[in-house]
Design a protein around this motif. Sequence first.
Motif, short mmCIF file in Angstrom:
data_model
loop_
_atom_site.label_atom_id
_atom_site.label_comp_id
_atom_site.label_asym_id
_atom_site.label_seq_id
_atom_site.Cartn_x
_atom_site.Cartn_y
_atom_site.Cartn_z
N VAL A 273 0.86 -1.18 0.00
CA VAL A 273 0.00 0.00 0.00
C VAL A 273 0.90 1.23 0.00
O VAL A 273 1.63 1.46 0.96
N PRO A 274 0.85 2.05 -1.06
CA PRO A 274 1.71 3.24 -1.08
C PRO A 274 1.34 4.21 0.03
O PRO A 274 0.16 4.34 0.41
N SER A 275 2.32 4.89 0.58
CA SER A 275 2.04 5.89 1.60
C SER A 275 1.58 7.17 0.93
O SER A 275 1.95 7.45 -0.21
N GLY A 276 0.75 7.94 1.62
CA GLY A 276 0.33 9.23 1.09
C GLY A 276 -1.04 9.23 0.47
O GLY A 276 -1.18 9.21 -0.75
N GLY A 277 -2.09 9.23 1.30
CA GLY A 277 -3.44 9.39 0.80
C GLY A 277 -4.21 8.11 0.55
O GLY A 277 -5.38 8.17 0.16
N PRO B 130 5.76 13.53 -0.66
CA PRO B 130 5.50 12.84 0.61
C PRO B 130 4.82 13.76 1.62
O PRO B 130 4.93 14.99 1.55
N ARG B 131 4.12 13.17 2.55
CA ARG B 131 3.54 13.97 3.63
C ARG B 131 3.40 13.11 4.88
O ARG B 131 3.30 11.89 4.81
N ARG B 132 3.41 13.78 6.02
CA ARG B 132 3.22 13.09 7.30
C ARG B 132 2.14 13.82 8.07
O ARG B 132 2.28 15.00 8.40
N LEU B 133 1.07 13.10 8.37
CA LEU B 133 -0.11 13.75 8.97
C LEU B 133 0.19 14.43 10.28
O LEU B 133 -0.21 15.57 10.51
N ALA B 134 0.89 13.77 11.17
CA ALA B 134 1.08 14.32 12.51
C ALA B 134 1.91 15.59 12.48
O ALA B 134 1.86 16.39 13.40
N GLU B 135 2.69 15.78 11.40
CA GLU B 135 3.54 16.95 11.29
C GLU B 135 2.94 18.00 10.35
O GLU B 135 3.55 19.01 10.06
N LEU C 40 -11.03 21.70 -1.54
CA LEU C 40 -9.91 21.27 -0.70
C LEU C 40 -8.70 22.18 -0.89
O LEU C 40 -7.96 22.47 0.06
N ARG C 41 -8.51 22.65 -2.11
CA ARG C 41 -7.37 23.53 -2.41
C ARG C 41 -7.59 24.94 -1.85
O ARG C 41 -6.69 25.51 -1.22
N ASP C 42 -8.79 25.49 -2.05
CA ASP C 42 -9.00 26.91 -1.76
C ASP C 42 -9.61 27.17 -0.39
O ASP C 42 -9.20 28.11 0.29
N ASP C 43 -10.59 26.36 0.01
CA ASP C 43 -11.24 26.59 1.30
C ASP C 43 -10.55 25.84 2.45
O ASP C 43 -10.36 26.40 3.53
N TYR C 44 -10.18 24.59 2.21
CA TYR C 44 -9.56 23.82 3.29
C TYR C 44 -8.04 23.94 3.27
O TYR C 44 -7.38 23.66 4.27
N GLU C 45 -7.50 24.32 2.14
CA GLU C 45 -6.07 24.58 1.98
C GLU C 45 -5.20 23.42 2.45
O GLU C 45 -4.29 23.57 3.26
N VAL C 46 -5.50 22.23 1.90
CA VAL C 46 -4.72 21.04 2.24
C VAL C 46 -4.09 20.39 1.01
O VAL C 46 -3.60 19.26 1.10
N SER C 47 -4.10 21.09 -0.11
CA SER C 47 -3.47 20.53 -1.30
C SER C 47 -2.00 20.95 -1.34
O SER C 47 -1.43 21.40 -0.34
N HIS C 48 -1.38 20.80 -2.49
CA HIS C 48 0.04 21.10 -2.68
C HIS C 48 0.20 21.50 -4.15
O HIS C 48 -0.48 20.94 -5.02
N PRO C 49 1.08 22.45 -4.49
CA PRO C 49 1.21 22.89 -5.88
C PRO C 49 1.45 21.76 -6.88
O PRO C 49 0.87 21.77 -7.98
N GLN C 50 2.30 20.78 -6.53
CA GLN C 50 2.54 19.68 -7.47
C GLN C 50 1.29 18.80 -7.62
O GLN C 50 1.00 18.30 -8.71
N VAL C 51 0.56 18.62 -6.54
CA VAL C 51 -0.69 17.87 -6.62
C VAL C 51 -1.68 18.60 -7.50
O VAL C 51 -2.36 18.00 -8.34
N MET D 286 -7.40 15.55 -5.41
CA MET D 286 -6.52 14.97 -4.40
C MET D 286 -7.35 14.01 -3.56
O MET D 286 -8.57 14.14 -3.46
N THR D 287 -6.69 13.05 -2.94
CA THR D 287 -7.40 12.14 -2.05
C THR D 287 -6.57 11.93 -0.79
O THR D 287 -5.35 12.04 -0.81
N GLY D 288 -7.26 11.68 0.31
CA GLY D 288 -6.56 11.55 1.58
C GLY D 288 -6.49 12.87 2.31
O GLY D 288 -7.13 13.85 1.93
N ALA D 289 -5.67 12.92 3.34
CA ALA D 289 -5.61 14.10 4.19
C ALA D 289 -5.00 15.30 3.50
O ALA D 289 -5.24 16.44 3.88
N GLY D 290 -4.18 15.04 2.48
CA GLY D 290 -3.61 16.14 1.73
C GLY D 290 -2.17 16.43 2.08
O GLY D 290 -1.45 15.59 2.61
N PHE D 291 -1.73 17.64 1.74
CA PHE D 291 -0.35 18.08 1.95
C PHE D 291 0.62 17.19 1.17
O PHE D 291 1.72 16.90 1.62
N GLY D 292 0.21 16.75 -0.02
CA GLY D 292 0.96 15.78 -0.80
C GLY D 292 0.17 14.50 -0.95
O GLY D 292 -1.02 14.44 -0.67
#
Length: 343
Positions: free
Chosen positions: A104-108, A197-202, A276-287, A305-311
């Motif tokens: 299972v790939p990490s990230g979303g 890559p992204r790490r939720l807790a951070e 998610l990008r504009d209101d929740y602001e959890v996306s990333h430019p490359q995403v 995007m899918t998952g918590a975001g930030f990558g």
Amino acid sequence: MSSFETIFGRAPEATASAPGRVNLLGEHTDYQGGFVLPTAIPQRTTVSVARNGSAEHVLHSANSHKTLRVTVGEVGTDFAPYLTGCLNLCGVQEGMDVYVQGNVPSGGLSSSAALEVAALRALRTLYGLALDDVALALRGVQVEHEFVGVQCGVMDQMASSLADTTTMLLIDTRSLERRAVPFPEGAEVLVIDSGVPRRLAESGYNERRAQVEEASRLLGVTELRDVTDVAALDGLPELLKKRARHVVTENARVLAGLGADAAAFGQLMNASHTSLRDDYEVSHPQVDTLVALLQAHPDIFGARMTGAGFGGAVVALARAGQAAAAAQAVLASYGADGRRVVP
């Protein structure tokens, strides 16, 4: 590749696995009692366990080639909390050898939930624990909260524990009621790892949860699930209004997606990404770049995007039979080494 036997010199007492998941609609709503629409992916994590007669857990990850040693009752670091949290919550007071492998790939895609559900399934088998699949999922959520430090909702573990790869699983995360929903006719799901890559807790995940909880408090509702009219958000401070608007509109998108055809469902996915990008602001430019390339492809109905975001990963709804070709064309334009389609 190694095995439990090659690492520990004997056979395991119990082995279990669990899938990752991809969420089609309903992101960042599950900790506000909302609706979600995930499906399981073919990739799985497998956990094998055996008692070792000591006061120490020995935890081995085949993917990272790491072996960690943690005293019984303690938590440990690195990937250990996902496993020691399961062991501690199941009341295990003896040393365990634990072997983890998976794809299972990490990230979303809920690799952590797959690990927790697989570990809890193995412990359920070993000790004969009276945990049904919902209770097992909720125990996985408890691991995240108490041992990992991520204040996640219930979707990831519920999907890993209960979903399959042939349908979407509509989950009411307030009541935990759920039902299978067919994919839109003439479409197939495409998942691509953005390579970020992204790490939720951070990340800002826990911050976002605190923000929507404050919005709920100011609105006088138990959860934003109780708000269906975005006009009710007008009195909130601007930042909290944006966060709450995402949750309210995302719940509406999930319900609108039930029974929608592929084109309509794709438009809902596009709107979800914008929110998610504009209101929740959890996306990333490359995403965002990868999503835009997918959305522009003629054989893609919609992408987000899918998952918590930030990558992490992106998900798209493709014309049936065209996902692989669309992915190849989009990745050529994306031009990022190491980004890959999740088969």
